[in-house]
Scaffold this motif. Structure first.
Motif: not given
Length: 409
Positions: A306-319, A344-349
Motif C-alpha cells: 500500500e505504501s508508495d515509498a519506503n516509509l510506512i506510517c500508521k495509527t492504531f487503536t488498542s493495539r 497506538s492509543k490505548q485508554a489513557d496512554k
C-alpha cells in the motif's frame, strides 16, 4: 479461678502471673490498678494480675474480655502489663472478671509447643539449630541455620516430632536461677538473667522460654511441614500444628476435589490430568503464536504494498506495543530499505514504535524518541535502528505520528 491482692509488679515475681501459674486458665478475677491512655492515645488497663499473655518471645498476645470491655492487645511495658481496650471500664470499677479468647490462646500454645518439638528434632537428628521463630496467623516458620535441607531430612524430622507428640510426654515448666540453670542441658544459650523459666519435655528438649504451652505433647495433636524456602544461607521451614493441620487439610482437600471435578478424573489422578492440560496449553499457545506471526507477516506485506515509498506510517487503536514491535520488525525484515512508524492509543496512554531496516538511508530512530517523548511526558528507549516508548494522551495519535514523520523529512 485465681485471685490475689498483692501487686505483682511490686513483688517482681514473674512466676506468680496467672498465665504462668496455670497455663490452662480461661477465666480469672483481678483488681484494677489503673486506666490510662498511652502516648498514641490508646486506652489500656493495668491489673494486679492477669491470665492475658502479652506479646513476647515470638508468641502473639491474647485477646478476650474484661467484664464487658473487649481486650484487643496486650503488651508488657517496663514492669506493667497493659491490656489495651476498646473503651474504659466505668470509673468506679475496682474488680474485673477476665475471660480469654480460648480458641486463640490454645492455638498459640499448640503452635509454640510444636515449634519446640520440631526445633528439637532438627537438632537431635541433624544438629541443625533454629535461629528464629515466627508465629503467624496461618502458618508458623522457623529459620534453620543450614543452607539446604533434603526432602528425606524433612520427612525424618516431621516423623520424629509426631512420634514425640504421640508419646504424650509431659511439658513442664521450672523457674531456676542462673546457677541452677547450669544443671540442665539447654538446647541454646539463655540471654536473660535473674529468674529463668525453663520449658522441659523430659529426655528430649530443655529450653529457656517465656511463652505458654500445653501441659503435654499430646495436646499439640500433630505437626505438618508445608514448605521450605531459601533465606540466604539458611532455610525457612513453614509448618502448622494442632487445629491448623485440620484447617490446612480441609481447604487443600476442597481444592483438590474441585480440581479433580474440573479435570473429570479421580482425585488421585489430578496431577497427571493437570500435567496433560498444561502440555496442551503450551501447544495451543505455540500454535496461536505461530498463527499470529503469520498474520503479522501478511499484514506487513499488505502495508508495504500500500505504501508508495519506503516509509510506512500508521495509527492504531488498542493495539499493544508488543504487537507494534512485531509488525515493525516484520516490515523491515521483508524490506530492509523500509522504515516503519506506528502509534497506538490505548485508554489513557499513547505508545509508539519506530524502526528502520539495514538498507534504509534515513535518520536515527533515537532522534524520533528524543523529539516526541517530551511532548507526551513519556518514557522509552532503543537505538539508532529501533525505538519504542509511551506516555500521556496530550495530543492525538495522528498528531504524534505527524511529529515522528517530520523528524525524518
Amino acid at each position: 479461678m485465681l485471685k490475689i491482692g498483692d501487686n505483682i509488679r511490686e513483688r517482681g515475681k514473674m512466676q506468680e502471673l496467672f498465665y504462668y501459674q496455670d497455663v490452662m486458665m480461661k477465666e480469672f478475677n483481678a483488681s484494677v490498678q489503673t486506666q490510662k491512655e498511652d502516648e498514641e492515645g490508646r486506652k489500656y488497663i493495668v491489673l494486679d494480675n492477669t491470665a492475658f499473655y502479652p506479646t513476647g518471645g515470638g508468641q502473639p498476645y491474647d485477646t478476650g474480655m474484661l467484664n464487658a470491655v473487649e481486650v484487643i492487645d496486650v503488651e508488657k511495658i517496663d514492669s506493667e502489663i497493659r491490656h489495651y481496650v476498646t473503651k474504659f471500664l466505668p470509673d468506679n470499677t475496682t474488680e474485673v472478671h477476665g475471660v480469654l479468647d480460648w480458641q486463640r490462646r490454645f492455638d498459640h500454645m499448640q503452635q509454640h509447643a510444636g515449634q519446640h518439638i520440631l526445633t528439637a528434632a532438627f537438632v537431635e537428628l541433624f544438629n541443625y539449630p533454629t535461629v528464629s521463630f515466627h508465629l503467624g496467623t496461618e502458618t508458623v516458620t522457623i529459620d534453620i541455620d543450614h543452607a539446604k535441607i533434603s526432602d528425606e531430612e524433612l520427612a525424618a524430622v516431621e516423623k520424629r516430632a509426631n512420634d514425640i507428640i504421640l508419646e504424650n510426654r509431659p511439658i513442664v515448666t521450672k523457674w531456676v536461677t542462673e546457677e541452677e540453670m547450669l544443671n540442665y542441658n539447654l538446647r541454646k544459650a539463655v540471654s536473660v538473667t535473674g529468674e529463668i523459666r525453663l520449658v522441659i519435655i523430659p529426655d528430649y528438649d530443655y529450653n529457656g522460654c517465656g511463652g505458654t504451652h500445653p501441659t503435654s505433647t499430646g495436646q499439640v495433636q500433630a505437626i505438618k511441614i508445608l514448605a521450605t524456602e531459601k533465606q540466604k544461607k539458611k532455610t525457612r521451614v513453614h509448618f502448622v500444628c494442632g487445629g491448623r493441620v485440620l484447617h490446612e487439610l480441609h481447604w487443600r482437600k476442597k481444592e483438590l476435589s474441585e480440581a479433580a471435578r474440573l479435570s473429570n478424573v479421580p482425585e488421585e489422578k489430578t496431577a497427571q490430568a493437570v500435567t496433560k492440560l498444561l502440555q496442551t496449553q503450551k501447544e495451543l499457545e505455540k500454535a496461536l503464536a505461530d498463527a499470529n506471526n503469520q498474520l503479522l507477516t501478511f499484514e506487513a506485506k499488505e502495508l508495504l504494498q500500500e505504501s508508495d515509498a519506503n516509509l510506512i506510517c500508521k495509527t492504531f487503536t488498542s493495539r499493544s506495543v508488543q504487537e507494534l514491535q512485531q509488525l515493525a520488525r516484520a516490515i523491515i525484515a521483508t524490506d530492509e530499505a523500509s522504515t516503519a512508524l506506528f502509534v497506538s492509543k490505548q485508554a489513557d496512554k499513547l505508545q509508539f514504535v519506530a524502526a528502520k531496516g539495514e538498507a534504509a538511508h534515513i535518520g536515527s530512530m533515537k532522534e524520533i524518541a528524543n523529539t516526541v517523548l517530551p511532548v507526551i511526558n513519556g518514557k522509552g528507549g532503543g537505538n539508532d535502528t529501533f525505538v519504542q516508548g509511551g506516555g500521556e494522551v496530550t495530543i492525538s495519535a495522528e498528531q504524534l505520528l505527524e511529529k515522528m514523520t517530520k523528524v525524518l523529512v
